[in-house]
Design an enzyme around this catalytic site. Sequence first.
Site, PDB file in Angstrom:
ATOM      1  CG  LEU A 941      -1.970  -1.091   1.292  1.00  0.00           C
ATOM      2  CD1 LEU A 941      -2.747  -0.999   2.576  1.00  0.00           C
ATOM      3  CD2 LEU A 941      -2.911  -1.001   0.097  1.00  0.00           C
ATOM      4  N   GLY A 942       2.047   1.204   0.541  1.00  0.00           N
ATOM      5  CA  GLY A 942       2.892   2.387   0.610  1.00  0.00           C
ATOM      6  C   GLY A 942       3.931   2.217   1.692  1.00  0.00           C
ATOM      7  N   GLY A 947       8.204   1.092   7.997  1.00  0.00           N
ATOM      8  CA  GLY A 947       8.541   0.297   6.823  1.00  0.00           C
ATOM      9  C   GLY A 947       7.342   0.236   5.893  1.00  0.00           C
ATOM     10  CD  GLU A 948       7.466  -0.482   1.198  1.00  0.00           C
ATOM     11  OE1 GLU A 948       6.278  -0.335   0.862  1.00  0.00           O
ATOM     12  OE2 GLU A 948       8.379   0.260   0.813  1.00  0.00           O
ATOM     13  CG  ASP A1068      -0.395  15.209  15.382  1.00  0.00           C
ATOM     14  OD1 ASP A1068      -0.862  16.307  15.035  1.00  0.00           O
ATOM     15  OD2 ASP A1068       0.358  14.530  14.682  1.00  0.00           O
TER      16      ASP A1068
END
Length: 1530
Positions: A941-942, A947-948, A1068
Amino acid sequence: MDYITRQTFVKLALFIFTVLRSSCALLEKAAEDPVHPNPLQSSPAEDSDVSFCDFESPCSWTLSSHSTGGDWFITSAQQHRSSRRDTQPIRDYSTGKSEGHFLLLKPSSSHLSAGRCSFHMTSPVVLSSGPFCHLQLARFQPEPHAGNISAFVKHTDSTDIKPIDLTIKEQESDSSQWEVLEAVIGQLNEPFQVTVQYSACSSHEVGFLAFDSLELKNCVMGDDYVDLGSDCEKYSSLQCHSGGCIEKQRVCDFHTDCPEGEDEGLICSTLPLGSYCSFELGSCGWLAADTQSSWRLVSGQQLIEDTHLLGTTLKNTQGHFLFLKVRGHGDEREALVQSPALPSTISNQDCQLQFSLYRYGDFNGTVLLSVVESGASAPALIWERSGHWKDAWQEITLPITEILNGFHLKVQAFWTSGSKADIALDDISLSAACFDTELNELLHEGLPHDLDFSPLPEPSASEASPITWWFTSCGASGPFGPTQAQCDSAYRNTNVSVVVGKEGPLRGVQMWKVPATNTYKISAYGAAGGKGAKNHNKRSHGVFISATFPLEKGDILYILIGHQGEDACPGRNPQTHKICLGESSVIEDGFDSDGSALKWAGGGGGGGGATYIYRMENGQPLPLLIAAGGGGKAYLEDPESSQDQSFREQYENDTTVSGVSGRSGAAGGGGGWSDVSSLSWAGKSLVEGGQGGSSCPEALSVLGWATFGGFGGGGGACSAGGGGGGYRGGDAPLLDDISADGQDGLSFVHPMGKIFLQPLAAMESHGEAEIVVYLNCSHCKTQSCKRDEDTKLILCLCDSDEVLAPDNVTCAGTKHSLCQFINKHLQHNSSPLVCPPLVVPMGSLADGPPSLVFIMAVIVSTVVTGVVLTCASLTLIYYRKKNHLHAVRIRLQSPEYKLSKIRSSTIMTDYNPNYGYFGKAASLSELKEVPRKNITLLRALGHGAFGEVYEGQVLGMNGENTAMQVAIKTLPEICSEQDEMDFLMEALIMSKFSHQNIVRCIGVSLQILPRFILLELMTGGDMKSFLRLNRPRTNHSSSLSMLELLHMARDIALGCRYLEENHFIHRDIAARNCLLTCPGPDRVAKIGDFGMARDIYRASYYRKGGRAMLPVKWMPPEAFLEGIFTCKTDTWSFGVLLWEIFSLGYMPYPCKTNQEVLEFVTGGGRMDPPKSCPGPVYRIMTQCWQHCPEHRPNFTTILERINYCTQDPDVINTPLPVECGPPVEEEGGTVIRPDGSGSMTPLLVARSLSQDASPRASITSVTPQALKPRLQLQRPVHLTQEVGTYRETLEPCWAEPVPASGVCPGPWLQVPEHRPCSRSSSSSGSQKLKNKTKNLWNPTYGSWVLESFGRGKSALCHTQSMPLSCNPTSVSAPSSTSEHTDPVVEVNANVSASPPPSAAPSQTTLTPTAAPSRKSPTGAAGVSLATVMDLAKLQSFPCGNVNYAYDEQSYETESLPVVVSKSLEPSTSSAATSSLVALSQPGSFTHKPLVKRHASYGHEDVRRYTQPEKPTRDRDSGFSLSEDLSVTPV
């Protein structure tokens, strides 16, 4: 020649190695086979072999011989043939063969005629015998004769003769007619011999007489196996140690039948759990079968204060038992208790069940006992009783007539209304014969642990090593001491043998008999105190003290081993368990300001018990050595006391000082030596029994919190800690202060002893005691000695530079001094030794100080050698690291590689356990581990913060064997420890949440590398991208409505309310951290990123000086000014989130840098409402932006107001604003990564608005609308062709600087102070470099990492802001900052561009460091150059905290590449070293590298290679490094 030399050295080395190895082998063999100085000493097994004669080998028995030929003959059945077959044996007895030998008596006729009628056989000398020693022999005498056979025992050191009776034990049934005779010898402590004598005066009286298998059995002390006496049957009775037998039914029946109690000792401890239970050590597995049952485990002492008992027997009963109070006025009509599962019985002959039952009162019902076998349809009733009983215990014995196959016992009581009775059950036992027939074998396994005070061998100088006796708590804990059975089990296979007191003050005290007169070193260890419920960092240690005492043989030492005070946690009930877990604070809330209790009490630790060692003199105890116990810790740690605070341990050695107990307050004081206390929570003194105190009454009545002091006088706990035991007990606080610890006790050493080691608080558990034979080293010069293992003598120890003299006492300085000492003590007629000269070592003062040249040479050579080695090591490390990183980058660059790399590995994890969530401690064990075989990775997915991120499937999560779609965050195998901790912390945080508006953590897979976190799959992407993608535009309508925006805001508010209710601060709340379940109308918004919360909770402080990113534009003033983060911080952030939602994804505070935002917000400024924002929604925003945190609403109020908005027609019917900016393709394009990268180095494009810039370095465009910022690239070589992409689009008009007023009059947004978006004149080139950045973003689950490189530095920023104008034809200055600003990276160009305020908007001049002039390929109305542009490549590193550089794979290209041939002209300037990227006119090819732009920041602490200079301004990314702000650690 060199080869021959090397061979010689090798052979020499092998020869030396062979000699050394042979010598070592001889020494080891000598050590393994020592020479026995006394050949008469032998092992028990050897003694047993010597006393046995089967005549198949030489015999040690002495035979009488009255003639030269002898009277006894060794023969066999084959050798001795007789005319009559029935007068001789056909085989011997020992072997059972005809070839076997036996002893035959055949006296000569002359000897008989001489009147000698006695023939005998005498055994070898036996030093001593055990109680089961007996003589056994086989006799063959087929016909009756007048001769007589007898046996007697004769002591070797006297003339006393003791006859022993020979009886026939067994007789063979066949024709061999061997008879076995046996005579009991018994226990003899003096050396003796056994004689077997036959008397006959004629050959007719002798007849045929043969003997075989002479043996003295069980006569040697220490035999592992002891045969039973003649009066015991092996399989039907038990042989007691001191003689006598008891029936198997009487073994393990709670009645001591053997004098030494072995029938109720170790044998019973081997029985199955629940089959032998006195309830003194717990319930033994006997449990109530239902939760409504009233059976409970109590003691007689606990029932003393019960005024509702009907009788007095239970109050006077010692120990614990099961108790049932029957009161017929309730709904209960029955009660049931049953045993644990018991194994099958193996015998039904001697198996019986015995128990004690008490029943008194008006009981209208029945008590019955049944056996429930496994698999049986109905229980078998074996006993039932009703009616009335007396106020006394009744002992019931029931035979078990059948063999049971896996069963349990069940005791039931049934009664009717109106019953009022007390029922108790105790001492349940199934006899040992039910489960094992070899009781004697079980008993003999415990023979080394004789319970009597049998004297040990007296220690002497010939022993190999000092004898040590080690005493422990025998596995017991709590306020009471151990039992005899516990100590027997604990000291098994050791040299310790004790008798444990059972009643009175000696209950639990171990009694040990001194084996020999000697000086002993006694070391005592007091027990530690217990920990408080929230004060468990460090416990109070028990005291260690050691002293030497002269003891005589036969003295009885009484040893009370202190038990550790009980810890307050884990609690005994659900309420106290919550307090221990930190989920409840009722005790802190229930205390006054002075620390005194108001309502709640408990949670302190019990005091530790002292270890007492004493003996009796004239019936009174005399203390020898007392090691004090540690005080119990209070409920809370005192903030004013230091963690490392320590007190000097003290001890008393004056017997006239009274040994009083400690002062008791709310908690109990520690017990002393001879005091008396009536408080149940005070520790008892030694003369009272030394039991530990119970909890204070307040703790028991309110919370039921029972925290006892340890055995040895430990005080019971309240909220304050209990005092420790000792000679003088430790005091407890008078008030129940939640932070007041109990004090330690006072140690004691009797004046008759000599202190060996000063007291030291070092014990962290139960107490102990050690007794060692003390080596007297007073005759040695150094007062230190050891025992030599070879000679068994005590040898004095000398200093390292001295040698021990031959007298084993004196120490000589050198060999010369030793020689002089020997000559001094030689006799006059002996020749003196030639002493070697006194050798002075080289380099000493005798040779004078070394020369300066020598010193300098040594220093220089050392320094040079060190420098060379250091340089070589650093060079090697550098090249190895460089090659390794290069290989790692190549291997881990592709996500497909990670898909296929699934390798097993063991996880080693560490984390900070001091922080929890929702009041609970965080633990990796709480994470749901998913087997790796159930996980399937589908596609990438990205790239996220670690990591990935992959889309995958997992099986077995929904209870069915169906696949669940999940998102999988991965942690690369090669990563830093900080990354691993961040990864695990994020998993721990997300696993704690369970809410429909927070992304759910499905599970983890941490046992195999790479590690996975399985998350809920959110196909709608992040909220910010969704809003930007669905903005209404001029030629593109949007499916969004105002109601859908309100629903998304409501979803996030629901999640924030859940976090607020659980006291969790997100820190956040922003659109980039919110995810959508799907892009359709049924979408649900969820909070999906906890990066900042993870960073805060992973460490114990907020790192001000680190590289953490702060979301300045989402933070309230108190957060970035004072570092204060509360739930109201999230309220402010939610207000900014609302602004993002209703502005459809624009950056807050447009055109303002972080520093400007700080000044703007702290000055009272707030953002204007977005275009078309309804008034009620904007009022929610302004209420969230109140300066005072207390004035901001909570999320419950916010939810109410959002719900009002969803019901207001004026709000939900408000149309969304239509954007006239760039098309959507420029905001959400995909990243295309080309195959090659080339060798281009990106340079900064220096842009100037000045018209008077150098014309040679500038290009003027006649079409201002087409002006674009471009990327200048430096090439080391000339290229003839390049692949370029273009997209001719219009820039948004809201990020461009406007020189004249009125050019940027945004119709729907007014920026405070009406500041244009242009950079100030003070902006330097380095600042512009910082403002150009690369954003790396995972579309759905990743975090942002922003990084750019320039001249050895990097910066983190963002380039998004709000539009200021809707005019698509507005003039755009290339130096402006837009929401889609192209990344520009400076490598080695020095750029200085300071545009004046009067810069013309219609002309742009690009000023590189040096650029060759180029001609437009078209040569038309303007200069249109085909730019030389290559695609940057994104470097993928294996860890989450990584630096990202630009290369050819980071830009988006057009789907139709245009190949343009370019010819490079030589530069006319010597300074021109790089190529130029020019701007084209409309209609010409325009190359614009496109980069995905989304507002976020890097959650990881991004490390930059070098420290950049401080910029004057920041980009309006909304984020700033924490080191640029003044943040107070929280």
